[in-house]
Enzyme design. Structure first.
Site, PDB file in Angstrom:
ATOM      1  N   LYS A  30     -35.675  24.711  22.767  1.00  0.00           N
ATOM      2  CA  LYS A  30     -35.281  23.361  22.349  1.00  0.00           C
ATOM      3  C   LYS A  30     -34.993  22.486  23.570  1.00  0.00           C
ATOM      4  O   LYS A  30     -35.470  21.357  23.672  1.00  0.00           O
ATOM      5  CB  LYS A  30     -34.026  23.402  21.455  1.00  0.00           C
ATOM      6  CG  LYS A  30     -34.217  24.166  20.168  1.00  0.00           C
ATOM      7  CD  LYS A  30     -32.970  24.134  19.320  1.00  0.00           C
ATOM      8  CE  LYS A  30     -31.795  24.842  19.951  1.00  0.00           C
ATOM      9  NZ  LYS A  30     -31.960  26.298  20.113  1.00  0.00           N
ATOM     10  N   THR A  31     -34.213  23.052  24.494  1.00  0.00           N
ATOM     11  CA  THR A  31     -33.882  22.286  25.686  1.00  0.00           C
ATOM     12  C   THR A  31     -35.154  21.998  26.483  1.00  0.00           C
ATOM     13  O   THR A  31     -35.324  20.928  27.054  1.00  0.00           O
ATOM     14  CB  THR A  31     -32.849  23.056  26.533  1.00  0.00           C
ATOM     15  OG1 THR A  31     -31.701  23.291  25.708  1.00  0.00           O
ATOM     16  CG2 THR A  31     -32.426  22.263  27.753  1.00  0.00           C
ATOM     17  N   ASP A 212     -29.386  16.935  23.222  1.00  0.00           N
ATOM     18  CA  ASP A 212     -29.400  18.398  23.169  1.00  0.00           C
ATOM     19  C   ASP A 212     -28.136  18.864  22.437  1.00  0.00           C
ATOM     20  O   ASP A 212     -27.157  18.124  22.374  1.00  0.00           O
ATOM     21  CB  ASP A 212     -29.423  18.950  24.610  1.00  0.00           C
ATOM     22  CG  ASP A 212     -29.920  20.395  24.667  1.00  0.00           C
ATOM     23  OD1 ASP A 212     -30.249  20.962  23.599  1.00  0.00           O
ATOM     24  OD2 ASP A 212     -29.983  20.962  25.769  1.00  0.00           O
ATOM     25  N   GLU A 213     -28.136  20.070  21.917  1.00  0.00           N
ATOM     26  CA  GLU A 213     -26.967  20.642  21.223  1.00  0.00           C
ATOM     27  C   GLU A 213     -26.433  19.680  20.166  1.00  0.00           C
ATOM     28  O   GLU A 213     -25.232  19.470  20.039  1.00  0.00           O
ATOM     29  CB  GLU A 213     -25.842  20.956  22.234  1.00  0.00           C
ATOM     30  CG  GLU A 213     -26.262  21.792  23.422  1.00  0.00           C
ATOM     31  CD  GLU A 213     -26.330  23.284  23.126  1.00  0.00           C
ATOM     32  OE1 GLU A 213     -26.067  23.684  21.978  1.00  0.00           O
ATOM     33  OE2 GLU A 213     -26.693  24.031  24.051  1.00  0.00           O
ATOM     34  N   GLN A 243     -25.381  27.671  15.923  1.00  0.00           N
ATOM     35  CA  GLN A 243     -24.637  27.642  17.184  1.00  0.00           C
ATOM     36  C   GLN A 243     -23.578  26.552  17.206  1.00  0.00           C
ATOM     37  O   GLN A 243     -23.133  26.130  18.271  1.00  0.00           O
ATOM     38  CB  GLN A 243     -25.595  27.453  18.359  1.00  0.00           C
ATOM     39  CG  GLN A 243     -26.510  28.651  18.582  1.00  0.00           C
ATOM     40  CD  GLN A 243     -27.330  28.483  19.839  1.00  0.00           C
ATOM     41  OE1 GLN A 243     -26.807  28.527  20.946  1.00  0.00           O
ATOM     42  NE2 GLN A 243     -28.609  28.274  19.685  1.00  0.00           N
ATOM     43  N   ARG A 624     -27.203  34.800  24.753  1.00  0.00           N
ATOM     44  CA  ARG A 624     -27.274  34.381  26.154  1.00  0.00           C
ATOM     45  C   ARG A 624     -28.049  35.400  26.979  1.00  0.00           C
ATOM     46  O   ARG A 624     -28.457  35.131  28.103  1.00  0.00           O
ATOM     47  CB  ARG A 624     -25.874  34.220  26.784  1.00  0.00           C
ATOM     48  CG  ARG A 624     -24.956  33.173  26.177  1.00  0.00           C
ATOM     49  CD  ARG A 624     -25.620  31.852  26.021  1.00  0.00           C
ATOM     50  NE  ARG A 624     -26.121  31.668  24.674  1.00  0.00           N
ATOM     51  CZ  ARG A 624     -27.080  30.797  24.351  1.00  0.00           C
ATOM     52  NH1 ARG A 624     -27.655  30.069  25.271  1.00  0.00           N
ATOM     53  NH2 ARG A 624     -27.486  30.664  23.105  1.00  0.00           N
TER      54      ARG A 624
HETATM   55  N1  LIG Z   1     -43.301  27.880  25.349  1.00  0.00           N
HETATM   56  C1  LIG Z   1     -42.626  28.598  26.221  1.00  0.00           C
HETATM   57  N2  LIG Z   1     -43.221  29.465  27.044  1.00  0.00           N
HETATM   58  C2  LIG Z   1     -42.552  30.207  27.929  1.00  0.00           C
HETATM   59  N3  LIG Z   1     -41.209  30.158  28.093  1.00  0.00           N
HETATM   60  C3  LIG Z   1     -40.523  29.306  27.314  1.00  0.00           C
HETATM   61  C4  LIG Z   1     -41.183  28.484  26.347  1.00  0.00           C
HETATM   62  N4  LIG Z   1     -40.236  27.744  25.718  1.00  0.00           N
HETATM   63  C5  LIG Z   1     -39.053  28.088  26.282  1.00  0.00           C
HETATM   64  N5  LIG Z   1     -39.213  29.020  27.233  1.00  0.00           N
HETATM   65  C6  LIG Z   1     -38.147  29.653  28.029  1.00  0.00           C
HETATM   66  O1  LIG Z   1     -37.247  30.295  27.133  1.00  0.00           O
HETATM   67  C7  LIG Z   1     -35.918  30.196  27.573  1.00  0.00           C
HETATM   68  C8  LIG Z   1     -35.086  29.515  26.501  1.00  0.00           C
HETATM   69  O2  LIG Z   1     -35.452  28.140  26.394  1.00  0.00           O
HETATM   70  P1  LIG Z   1     -34.384  27.003  26.108  1.00  0.00           P
HETATM   71  O3  LIG Z   1     -33.209  27.183  26.992  1.00  0.00           O
HETATM   72  O4  LIG Z   1     -35.094  25.707  26.143  1.00  0.00           O
HETATM   73  O5  LIG Z   1     -34.009  27.416  24.617  1.00  0.00           O
HETATM   74  P2  LIG Z   1     -32.976  26.700  23.637  1.00  0.00           P
HETATM   75  O6  LIG Z   1     -33.613  26.681  22.319  1.00  0.00           O
HETATM   76  O7  LIG Z   1     -32.541  25.425  24.211  1.00  0.00           O
HETATM   77  O8  LIG Z   1     -31.802  27.772  23.641  1.00  0.00           O
HETATM   78  P3  LIG Z   1     -30.255  27.539  23.230  1.00  0.00           P
HETATM   79  O9  LIG Z   1     -30.257  27.464  21.740  1.00  0.00           O
HETATM   80  O10 LIG Z   1     -29.567  28.764  23.732  1.00  0.00           O
HETATM   81  O11 LIG Z   1     -29.822  26.284  23.869  1.00  0.00           O
HETATM   82  C9  LIG Z   1     -35.942  29.411  28.862  1.00  0.00           C
HETATM   83  O12 LIG Z   1     -35.929  30.307  29.936  1.00  0.00           O
HETATM   84  C10 LIG Z   1     -37.267  28.679  28.769  1.00  0.00           C
HETATM   85  O13 LIG Z   1     -37.779  28.377  30.041  1.00  0.00           O
HETATM   86 MG   LIG Z   2     -30.669  24.710  24.755  1.00  0.00          MG
END
Ligand SMILES: Nc1ncnc2c1ncn2[C@@H]1O[C@H](COP(=O)(O)OP(=O)(O)OP(=O)(O)O)[C@@H](O)[C@H]1O
Ligand SMILES: [Mg+2]
Length: 693
Positions: A30-31, A212-213, A243, A624
């Site tokens: 998402k981030t 975000d969040e 979350q 995490r």
């Molecule tokens: N399409 C993708 N291909 C490869 N790696 C990815 C891809 N999308 C995300 N990632 C990697 O996966 C990990 C998690 O991504 P991210 O932090 O954006 O998730 P999030 O959904 O924001 O998590 P959270 O809910 O914990 O905030 C990061 O290391 C990111 O670089």
């Molecule tokens: Mg995130």
């Protein structure tokens, strides 16, 4: 730019016509969608300064800025990446004059607030009571209520009394040209809601807002957001209902439910692949969150392989738990060649006080570590003293800063004199600083007291003048050191502390702080709350203005190679290869629940809701971890001075691990170590680090 995004992510990134909600589980990228969408918007011709990305912490903001920079280069610096509060600072600084606030307003810290509340209530209340008032007023402000509305909805006499106090409190803040933390959301909201010209300006200035969040925004923040994006709704929100862990601070999942109602054209995108964790870790997370009611159904899978089983570590005491955590870090490092960096390890816990035995054990083993989200550098008394001086240079009407500066270091001005000055300033409706130069002050106090006050006032004016002339790193450092010498601050620290060692450490902090300020004057760094990126040298006065803001809302973060100790709350959005969740005991995680002993069938609604939030916290903790996760609990815990027997958290059973493989067995560990050693030997020098990603 398209690489590194899956189809659903691409869809979210490319949809720029209207409001978009990305709703997905942990680690699903998402981030990443937000950073790539910033890049995409710029690619399609939007000016970087028309983009605002709102993050939950300052640390997250600086990380996002870094990531955006690596995607799009220098242009990223003009994107407004900040927290809601830092955005609030910017808005109030630009437009607060509409509400009668000058651009050089001060932001009060929590201690100032408590002091003002005590004083406004007549000065007899104890700190605990004042903190309770502070909490209630903060809650109301977060609900968007002013004192009149608070009074109207007050539940009992106590709340009515607090609402009356709130009026007096807010009047004082206005007089001091100061705002508290909650005002940084409430005031921008009022600006946009009640002043169409200000609203029009911000809606024109911002082409797209990304959040975000999103699940952890509160009602006021949501209202603010709506007014910022207007009806066009050029908004991208990403979040995960599982979350949401700030319900206790007023965050509400209603904001997730409201979005499709307020914006019928909302595009909802779901992400299902987790790119962070191994299947073993993800399965434990999914199992834990499963009993919670679902706002939106989601599934999450990982293609990173099964990985190491999640470890459950049974410990006798907290000390034992700490020793085992350190042993685990050392053995994981020993098992890889080259050993993974220290910063790949995180120890996460429910409450700040749990860190102590771990700090001791890490120190004993000479392991570098950092307590994140703990007492920030800016919360230290000596730094706050200096910041009070800066606040006073910038905003002479800031009475709390005036009182702190005039008494730190002590300059022989007694309480009686200050008391008289306070009364005089109240009677004449001016700030304490303003009162110094009032001719009528002569009648209010003896000449001697007045002379020392005046001398202080003149000195502040002189400093302000000099700080305005001082530019660049070298000049600034020289100025700061001269000033500290003039006021005798080093001696003041040695006088205040019994231990020379403590005094010396505090003085080192002061010097480090001055050095850091000087660097900023030299134009070196940018920080999260300082939304205007620094690229050329600044006058020291300009720098102190931003520092004064930083003092309450930012943590100074340096990327260092250290093991991270963090609360679960502060770990949100982050990831580490190796995570240890500690103190996973009933009563800690889940935290004490009033009418629930874990066995009862029926519990009250309130307790059930709190249990759901605790479960989400556990889910955040588990997710995490990228490659290894250990969950530990202790058979006995300290309760006051006593050791009492304790139970493992129900969440451990809920993770659904196979108890035979999951329990950490020292013999198995030894076997593994031997195996790994043999494998390494075989690979010999060509071995690449599994951690260098
Ligand atoms: N399409 C993708 N291909 C490869 N790696 C990815 C891809 N999308 C995300 N990632 C990697 O996966 C990990 C998690 O991504 P991210 O932090 O954006 O998730 P999030 O959904 O924001 O998590 P959270 O809910 O914990 O905030 C990061 O290391 C990111 O670089
Ligand atoms: Mg995130």
């Amino acid at each position: 730019m398209a690489h590194g995004l899956n189809l659903a992510q691409l869809q979210a990134v490319h949809y720029t016509q209207g409001p978009c909600l990305v709703l997905a589980g942990a680690g699903s990228g998402k981030t990443r969608v937000i950073t790539h969408k910033i890049a995409r918007l710029i690619e399609t011709g939007m000016a970087p300064r028309k983009i605002a990305a709102i993050t939950f912490t300052n640390k997250a903001a600086s990380e996002m800025r870094e990531r955006a920079k690596s995607l799009i280069g220098r242009q990223a610096k003009d994107v407004l990446v900040c927290t809601f509060h830092a955005l609030g600072v910017k808005m109030v600084r630009e437009d607060g004059h509409v509400l009668g606030l000058k651009p050089q307003f001060s932001i009060l810290d929590s201690d100032d607030v408590v002091g003002i509340l005590k004083d406004a209530a007549g000065g007899t209340a104890d700190v605990a009571t004042a903190r309770q008032w502070q909490w209630t007023i903060s809650k109301w402000k977060n609900m968007g209520l002013d004192y009149k509305e608070a009074l109207a909805q007050a539940a009992d006499d106590n709340e009515r009394a607090i609402a009356v106090l709130m009026q007096r409190y807010d009047e004082r803040l206005t007089a001091y040209q100061s705002v508290d933390f909650d005002d940084l959301i409430g005031m921008p909201l009022r600006l946009l809601r009640d002043h169409p010209e200000v609203r029009a300006k911000w809606q024109t200035n911002l082409g797209h807002v990304l959040v975000d969040e999103y699940q952890d925004t509160n009602a006021t923040q949501y209202e603010l957001l709506k007014l910022l994006v207007g009806e066009r709704g050029h908004l991208t929100a990403v979040g995960d209902d599982d979350q949401s862990i700030y319900g206790w601070r007023g965050a509400t999942l209603d904001n997730l439910k409201k979005l499709p109602v307020d914006y019928p054209q909302l595009k909802v995108i779901k992400l299902e692949q987790n790119y962070r964790s191994t299947s073993a870790i993800l399965r434990a997370a999914n199992n834990v969150i499963q009993p919670n009611p679902k706002l939106f159904p989601k599934t999450l899978f990982s293609e990173l392989g099964e990985g190491e089983p999640v470890r459950i570590v049974d410990c006798d005491s907290e000390e034992h738990e700490a020793e085992r955590a350190v042993a685990r870090i050392l053995s994981l490092r020993a098992a890889a060649n080259p050993p993974p960096d220290w910063k790949n390890f995180a120890i996460l816990y429910r409450a700040n006080h749990q860190a102590k035995p771990f700090e001791k054990a890490l120190r004993k083993a000479n392991v570098p570590y950092k307590v994140s989200g703990g007492t920030s550098f800016f919360d230290r008394a000596e730094i706050r003293d200096l910041c009070a001086w800066f606040r006073l240079w910038i905003n002479n009407d800031d009475d709390p800063a005036f009182l702190r500066a005039i008494t730190n270091p002590k300059r022989g001005i007694g309480h009686t004199t200050l008391g008289r000055l306070g009364e005089f300033s109240k009677a004449h409706r001016c700030s304490m600083f303003g009162a110094l130069f009032n001719a009528m002050l002569e009648d209010a106090m003896p000449a001697k007291g007045r002379e020392s006050l005046l001398e202080f006032g003149r000195y502040i004016n002189d400093l302000e003048y000099r700080a305005r002339q001082t530019r660049g790193a070298e000049e600034s450092l020289a100025f700061l050191l001269d000033w500290l010498k003039e006021i005798g601050y080093e001696q003041h620290l040695y006088d205040a502390e019994d231990s020379e060692k403590v005094a010396a450490a505090r003085w080192t902090n002061v010097l480090e702080f001055c050095d850091w300020m000087a660097q900023r004057a030299g134009g070196q760094t940018t920080t999260a709350a300082d939304t205007t990126t620094v690229s050329e040298s600044k006058s020291l006065l300009e720098v102190s203005q931003t520092i004064a803001l930083l003092s309450t809302i930012s943590e100074r973060e340096k990327e260092q190679d250290m093991v991270i100790l963090s609360t679960l709350h502060a770990s949100k959005g982050l990831e580490w290869p190796h995570v240890m969740l500690i103190g996973v005991n009933e009563g800690l995680l889940p935290f004490k629940l009033d009418d629930d002993d874990g066995r009862q069938q029926k519990v009250s609604d309130d307790t059930a809701q709190r249990l759901q939030e605790e479960r989400r916290l556990m889910y955040v903790g588990i997710t995490r971890a990228q490659r290894s996760l250990a969950v530990s609990w202790t058979k006995r815990r300290k309760k006051g001075r006593e050791l009492v027997s304790a139970l493992p958290s129900r969440f451990i059973a809920e993770m659904g691990l196979d108890s035979n493989t999951a329990r950490e067995d020292p013999r198995e560990k030894l076997r593994k170590l031997r195996e790994e050693f043999a494998a390494r030997k075989a690979q010999s020098s060509a071995a690449a680090s599994p951690d260098s990603n």
